[in-house]
Write a protein that holds these residues in place. Sequence first.
Motif, PDB file in Angstrom:
ATOM      1  N   LEU A 107       0.833  -1.199   0.000  1.00 55.87           N
ATOM      2  CA  LEU A 107       0.000   0.000   0.000  1.00 55.87           C
ATOM      3  C   LEU A 107       0.871   1.253   0.000  1.00 55.87           C
ATOM      4  N   THR A 108       1.970   1.208   0.734  1.00 60.13           N
ATOM      5  CA  THR A 108       2.865   2.363   0.820  1.00 60.13           C
ATOM      6  C   THR A 108       3.886   2.384  -0.313  1.00 60.13           C
ATOM      7  N   GLY A 109       3.834   1.386  -1.201  1.00 58.51           N
ATOM      8  CA  GLY A 109       4.760   1.346  -2.335  1.00 58.51           C
ATOM      9  C   GLY A 109       6.128   0.820  -1.982  1.00 58.51           C
ATOM     10  N   ASP A 110       6.242   0.112  -0.875  1.00 63.51           N
ATOM     11  CA  ASP A 110       7.540  -0.375  -0.400  1.00 63.51           C
ATOM     12  C   ASP A 110       7.557  -1.893  -0.368  1.00 63.51           C
ATOM     13  N   TYR A 111       7.283  -2.523  -1.505  1.00 64.95           N
ATOM     14  CA  TYR A 111       7.238  -3.984  -1.578  1.00 64.95           C
ATOM     15  C   TYR A 111       7.701  -4.417  -2.963  1.00 64.95           C
ATOM     16  N   GLN A 116      10.865  -6.408  -8.522  1.00 63.14           N
ATOM     17  CA  GLN A 116       9.989  -5.388  -9.110  1.00 63.14           C
ATOM     18  C   GLN A 116       9.063  -4.818  -8.043  1.00 63.14           C
ATOM     19  N   ARG A 117       9.016  -3.489  -7.960  1.00 65.01           N
ATOM     20  CA  ARG A 117       8.187  -2.837  -6.972  1.00 65.01           C
ATOM     21  C   ARG A 117       6.701  -3.054  -7.276  1.00 65.01           C
ATOM     22  N   ILE A 118       5.966  -3.435  -6.244  1.00 65.40           N
ATOM     23  CA  ILE A 118       4.530  -3.633  -6.368  1.00 65.40           C
ATOM     24  C   ILE A 118       3.819  -2.486  -5.658  1.00 65.40           C
TER      25      ILE A 118
END
Length: 288
Positions: A107-111, A116-118
Amino acid sequence: MSALVIGWEQYQSTSYIPGNTFQKHVLAEGDSWFHFGYTPTLGAARNLIDAISFKKSTVVANIARTGDTIKHIADLEANPHLQQALAYRQWDLILLSAGGNDLIDALTGDYRIHGQRIEILNPSVSSTDFMAYVNSASLDALLTHIAGYYQFVAEQRATLAHGLNLHTSIVAHCYDYITPRKAPARFFGLKLGPWAYRAFTAQKYQVPEALWQDITDHIFRQLADRLLALQTSIPGLLVINTLDTLQRAEPGSKGDSRDWANEIHPNAGGYTKLAKIKLSAPINTALG
């Protein structure tokens, strides 16, 4: 009765585990819903394990870590304690609390998945439809990977120590509907979060406040549905549906509110409610 909940190093010490003192031995792995403190303070539960009422004398070896993800838990090189614990003995039950931080991080863009960023929020959107802000493809990819990590953890029962825990049941849980708000968690003097609030107010996303609750309800419901579906594909897995158990925090509140201590963690009353209404009975049934 409450279990004796101790860390992994303590559990391995015979001074902490006298022979035949406990009827049941349980392994707990997961995130902060299991890890905020190992023992109750003045009788108030600081985590979900503290709140569970066990019918038999039980010791819980707790290897959970605040902030942990199922992705990290399934990484046996980065998380050697799980591998050690599964090979150490035959457990009467395995408790698992995982997947929530994977969702929050995405949700915070840190995965990242395979580097590849999810991101499950769509940037630069202007709409009154909350689904316009949800990247459904990314959310589905995330949930698929969470399910795969659960499958991998479950498979370790069959592969480690010649299947020592092949028939050991795993009990996991869903979460509950958070209220996006400026209410960070405080852990050993550190201020952590808030997470959803920070994501929704970020310059990149700028989600209208009127849509915050609909978005978080949707993604947590999707996570719950995916976890519950795993029961049909993973033998010996019980997932307890804990959605709609807690009273939601007051929107706009900045601290302890109703059943919630902060944005993503229940307070002592919330954990006790979850345990009493949803968890204690099926866990005792699984323990036998």
